[in-house]
Write a protein that holds these residues in place. Structure first.
Motif, PDB file in Angstrom:
ATOM      1  N   GLN A   1       0.815  -1.092  -0.074  1.00 47.42           N
ATOM      2  CA  GLN A   1      -0.123  -0.051  -0.049  1.00 47.42           C
ATOM      3  C   GLN A   1       0.714   1.157  -0.108  1.00 47.42           C
ATOM      4  O   GLN A   1       0.496   2.188  -0.691  1.00 47.42           O
ATOM      5  CB  GLN A   1      -0.934   0.105   1.251  1.00 47.42           C
ATOM      6  CG  GLN A   1      -2.063  -0.939   1.182  1.00 47.42           C
ATOM      7  CD  GLN A   1      -3.030  -0.942   2.515  1.00 47.42           C
ATOM      8  OE1 GLN A   1      -2.375  -1.002   3.522  1.00 47.42           O
ATOM      9  NE2 GLN A   1      -4.443  -0.836   2.112  1.00 47.42           N
ATOM     10  N   GLN A   2       1.853   1.121   0.879  1.00 44.57           N
ATOM     11  CA  GLN A   2       2.836   2.337   0.940  1.00 44.57           C
ATOM     12  C   GLN A   2       3.736   2.476   0.051  1.00 44.57           C
ATOM     13  O   GLN A   2       4.129   3.913  -0.488  1.00 44.57           O
ATOM     14  CB  GLN A   2       3.361   2.501   2.326  1.00 44.57           C
ATOM     15  CG  GLN A   2       2.450   2.441   3.498  1.00 44.57           C
ATOM     16  CD  GLN A   2       3.354   2.232   4.991  1.00 44.57           C
ATOM     17  OE1 GLN A   2       4.383   1.948   4.815  1.00 44.57           O
ATOM     18  NE2 GLN A   2       2.331   2.419   6.025  1.00 44.57           N
TER      19      GLN A   2
ATOM     20  N   ILE B   1      -6.584  -1.296  -1.563  1.00 41.85           N
ATOM     21  CA  ILE B   1      -7.230  -2.500  -0.831  1.00 41.85           C
ATOM     22  C   ILE B   1      -8.630  -1.952  -0.581  1.00 41.85           C
ATOM     23  O   ILE B   1      -8.952  -0.991   0.164  1.00 41.85           O
ATOM     24  CB  ILE B   1      -6.538  -3.238   0.111  1.00 41.85           C
ATOM     25  CG1 ILE B   1      -5.005  -3.647  -0.153  1.00 41.85           C
ATOM     26  CG2 ILE B   1      -7.448  -4.356   0.716  1.00 41.85           C
ATOM     27  CD1 ILE B   1      -4.117  -4.102   0.976  1.00 41.85           C
ATOM     28  N   TYR B   2      -9.470  -2.626  -1.396  1.00 42.71           N
ATOM     29  CA  TYR B   2     -10.924  -2.334  -0.819  1.00 42.71           C
ATOM     30  C   TYR B   2     -11.688  -3.756  -0.017  1.00 42.71           C
ATOM     31  O   TYR B   2     -12.736  -3.321   0.708  1.00 42.71           O
ATOM     32  CB  TYR B   2     -11.944  -2.308  -2.337  1.00 42.71           C
ATOM     33  CG  TYR B   2     -11.252  -1.135  -3.021  1.00 42.71           C
ATOM     34  CD1 TYR B   2     -11.310  -0.063  -3.148  1.00 42.71           C
ATOM     35  CD2 TYR B   2     -10.414  -1.923  -4.191  1.00 42.71           C
ATOM     36  CE1 TYR B   2     -10.810   1.004  -3.764  1.00 42.71           C
ATOM     37  CE2 TYR B   2      -9.910  -0.751  -5.100  1.00 42.71           C
ATOM     38  CZ  TYR B   2      -9.944   0.242  -5.038  1.00 42.71           C
ATOM     39  OH  TYR B   2      -9.305   1.419  -5.520  1.00 42.71           O
ATOM     40  N   GLY B   3     -11.039  -4.678  -0.032  1.00 42.25           N
ATOM     41  CA  GLY B   3     -11.255  -5.819   0.935  1.00 42.25           C
ATOM     42  C   GLY B   3     -10.407  -6.737   0.921  1.00 42.25           C
ATOM     43  O   GLY B   3      -9.674  -7.051  -0.262  1.00 42.25           O
ATOM     44  N   TYR B   4     -10.207  -7.637   2.017  1.00 40.94           N
ATOM     45  CA  TYR B   4      -9.301  -8.578   2.051  1.00 40.94           C
ATOM     46  C   TYR B   4     -10.016  -9.629   3.315  1.00 40.94           C
ATOM     47  O   TYR B   4     -10.605  -9.248   4.127  1.00 40.94           O
ATOM     48  CB  TYR B   4      -7.778  -8.063   2.483  1.00 40.94           C
ATOM     49  CG  TYR B   4      -7.877  -7.707   3.821  1.00 40.94           C
ATOM     50  CD1 TYR B   4      -7.197  -8.616   4.581  1.00 40.94           C
ATOM     51  CD2 TYR B   4      -8.185  -6.299   4.208  1.00 40.94           C
ATOM     52  CE1 TYR B   4      -7.159  -8.190   6.188  1.00 40.94           C
ATOM     53  CE2 TYR B   4      -8.193  -5.955   5.516  1.00 40.94           C
ATOM     54  CZ  TYR B   4      -7.762  -6.960   6.588  1.00 40.94           C
ATOM     55  OH  TYR B   4      -7.598  -6.596   7.867  1.00 40.94           O
TER      56      TYR B   4
ATOM     57  N   PHE C   1      -8.822 -10.713  10.842  1.00 43.52           N
ATOM     58  CA  PHE C   1      -7.980 -10.642   9.727  1.00 43.52           C
ATOM     59  C   PHE C   1      -8.808 -10.496   8.543  1.00 43.52           C
ATOM     60  O   PHE C   1      -8.350 -11.057   7.620  1.00 43.52           O
ATOM     61  CB  PHE C   1      -6.880 -11.827   9.506  1.00 43.52           C
ATOM     62  CG  PHE C   1      -6.191 -12.013  10.834  1.00 43.52           C
ATOM     63  CD1 PHE C   1      -5.042 -11.400  11.093  1.00 43.52           C
ATOM     64  CD2 PHE C   1      -6.696 -12.694  11.961  1.00 43.52           C
ATOM     65  CE1 PHE C   1      -4.305 -11.329  12.152  1.00 43.52           C
ATOM     66  CE2 PHE C   1      -5.828 -12.887  12.959  1.00 43.52           C
ATOM     67  CZ  PHE C   1      -4.598 -12.044  13.229  1.00 43.52           C
ATOM     68  N   SER C   2      -9.749  -9.525   8.330  1.00 38.99           N
ATOM     69  CA  SER C   2     -10.892  -9.571   7.409  1.00 38.99           C
ATOM     70  C   SER C   2     -11.092  -7.935   7.512  1.00 38.99           C
ATOM     71  O   SER C   2     -11.293  -7.278   8.395  1.00 38.99           O
ATOM     72  CB  SER C   2     -11.963 -10.185   7.308  1.00 38.99           C
ATOM     73  OG  SER C   2     -13.004  -9.979   6.728  1.00 38.99           O
ATOM     74  N   SER C   3     -11.352  -7.380   6.297  1.00 40.20           N
ATOM     75  CA  SER C   3     -11.710  -6.252   6.029  1.00 40.20           C
ATOM     76  C   SER C   3     -13.330  -5.891   6.159  1.00 40.20           C
ATOM     77  O   SER C   3     -14.009  -4.690   6.600  1.00 40.20           O
ATOM     78  CB  SER C   3     -11.584  -5.413   4.749  1.00 40.20           C
ATOM     79  OG  SER C   3     -12.390  -6.295   3.471  1.00 40.20           O
TER      80      SER C   3
ATOM     81  N   ASN D   1      -8.691  -2.341  13.090  1.00 38.11           N
ATOM     82  CA  ASN D   1      -7.956  -3.254  12.214  1.00 38.11           C
ATOM     83  C   ASN D   1      -6.680  -2.734  11.842  1.00 38.11           C
ATOM     84  O   ASN D   1      -6.348  -1.539  11.870  1.00 38.11           O
ATOM     85  CB  ASN D   1      -8.685  -3.505  10.724  1.00 38.11           C
ATOM     86  CG  ASN D   1      -8.408  -4.779  10.368  1.00 38.11           C
ATOM     87  OD1 ASN D   1      -7.356  -5.504  10.331  1.00 38.11           O
ATOM     88  ND2 ASN D   1      -9.831  -5.419   9.762  1.00 38.11           N
ATOM     89  N   ASP D   2      -5.833  -3.700  11.457  1.00 37.99           N
ATOM     90  CA  ASP D   2      -4.389  -3.328  11.267  1.00 37.99           C
ATOM     91  C   ASP D   2      -4.048  -2.953   9.800  1.00 37.99           C
ATOM     92  O   ASP D   2      -3.367  -1.948   9.573  1.00 37.99           O
ATOM     93  CB  ASP D   2      -3.115  -4.552  11.444  1.00 37.99           C
ATOM     94  CG  ASP D   2      -3.212  -4.961  12.847  1.00 37.99           C
ATOM     95  OD1 ASP D   2      -3.523  -4.135  13.673  1.00 37.99           O
ATOM     96  OD2 ASP D   2      -3.055  -6.109  13.054  1.00 37.99           O
ATOM     97  N   ILE D   3      -4.824  -3.168   8.925  1.00 42.25           N
ATOM     98  CA  ILE D   3      -4.968  -2.675   7.545  1.00 42.25           C
ATOM     99  C   ILE D   3      -5.898  -1.608   7.206  1.00 42.25           C
ATOM    100  O   ILE D   3      -7.103  -2.024   7.290  1.00 42.25           O
ATOM    101  CB  ILE D   3      -5.047  -3.911   6.594  1.00 42.25           C
ATOM    102  CG1 ILE D   3      -3.696  -4.984   6.734  1.00 42.25           C
ATOM    103  CG2 ILE D   3      -5.011  -3.325   5.001  1.00 42.25           C
ATOM    104  CD1 ILE D   3      -3.961  -6.114   5.762  1.00 42.25           C
ATOM    105  N   GLU D   4      -5.460  -0.736   6.636  1.00 41.40           N
ATOM    106  CA  GLU D   4      -6.606   0.402   6.105  1.00 41.40           C
ATOM    107  C   GLU D   4      -7.166  -0.006   4.790  1.00 41.40           C
ATOM    108  O   GLU D   4      -6.213  -0.449   4.085  1.00 41.40           O
ATOM    109  CB  GLU D   4      -6.025   1.972   6.140  1.00 41.40           C
ATOM    110  CG  GLU D   4      -5.432   2.394   7.450  1.00 41.40           C
ATOM    111  CD  GLU D   4      -6.858   2.539   8.371  1.00 41.40           C
ATOM    112  OE1 GLU D   4      -7.772   3.195   7.927  1.00 41.40           O
ATOM    113  OE2 GLU D   4      -6.808   2.265   9.489  1.00 41.40           O
TER     114      GLU D   4
END
Length: 184
Positions: free
Chosen positions: A44-45, A51-54, A163-165, A174-177
């Motif tokens: 991402q960086q 990311i829109y979903g994971y 571990f999901s969006s 959550n850890d991921i934006e």
């Protein structure tokens, strides 16, 4: 290699599934899931990944994403798989893992048929990518991603799986934006 399920178009969103060889349950430990999270954040960086979903399952990762800023998603996925393969093996070797010998042996044997010299093979060749062509298809794939842990009876509701969006869409930590899609 066929491009039927490759994300080669620039700036387009795709639903992608990355699967470990033999569907081996590698991501059952927190340290392995954190390795995937850190690699996704890096992409991402530094590699234009949106990311829109994971969802990170025990043997595969689902992503609804696209590459921006001139990056090509197939290149981002290639680099992600290469980096995480090394990190997964390193984690198996260096950190507590009751299945260490079995996992290393399995990933070594997965290389036997390869033409190039490689010590371990963690990910299946290629990946399954589907172009996101409509809002209804995007909504279907986001729901599919979020329902994976529910179908596997890991959680009762999608947002309980860390571990999901699904957590992002529910407004939870959550850890991921992710970039939230206004489809719901």
């Amino acid at each position: 290699m066929s491009t039927k399920y490759k994300a080669t178009a620039k700036e387009e969103a795709f639903f992608i599934t990355l699967t470990t060889v033999g569907w081996v349950d590698v991501f059952t430990r927190l340290n392995q899931k954190n390795g995937i999270i850190n690699a996704l954040i890096h992409c991402q960086q530094n590699k234009g990944l949106e990311i829109y979903g994971y969802c990170i399952m025990s043997s595969h990762v689902h992503l609804l994403c696209r590459a921006t800023h001139g990056f090509i998603l197939s290149d981002v996925v290639r680099d992600f798989k290469k980096f995480t393969s090394k990190k997964i093996i390193q984690t198996i070797i260096e950190e507590p893992e009751s299945r260490r010998e079995w996992l290393l042996d399995y990933f070594q044997k997965a290389c036997i048929h390869l033409k190039r010299t490689q010590h371990y093979k963690v990910w299946q060749d290629g990946y399954h990518a589907e172009y996101m062509y409509s809002n209804s298809f995007i909504k279907q794939k986001v729901e599919y991603i979020h329902m994976n842990p529910v179908k596997d009876k890991i959680v009762l509701v999608p947002e309980d799986y860390y571990f999901s969006s699904a957590r992002n869409y529910a407004g939870l930590e959550n850890d991921i934006e992710v970039i939230l899609l206004d489809l719901f």
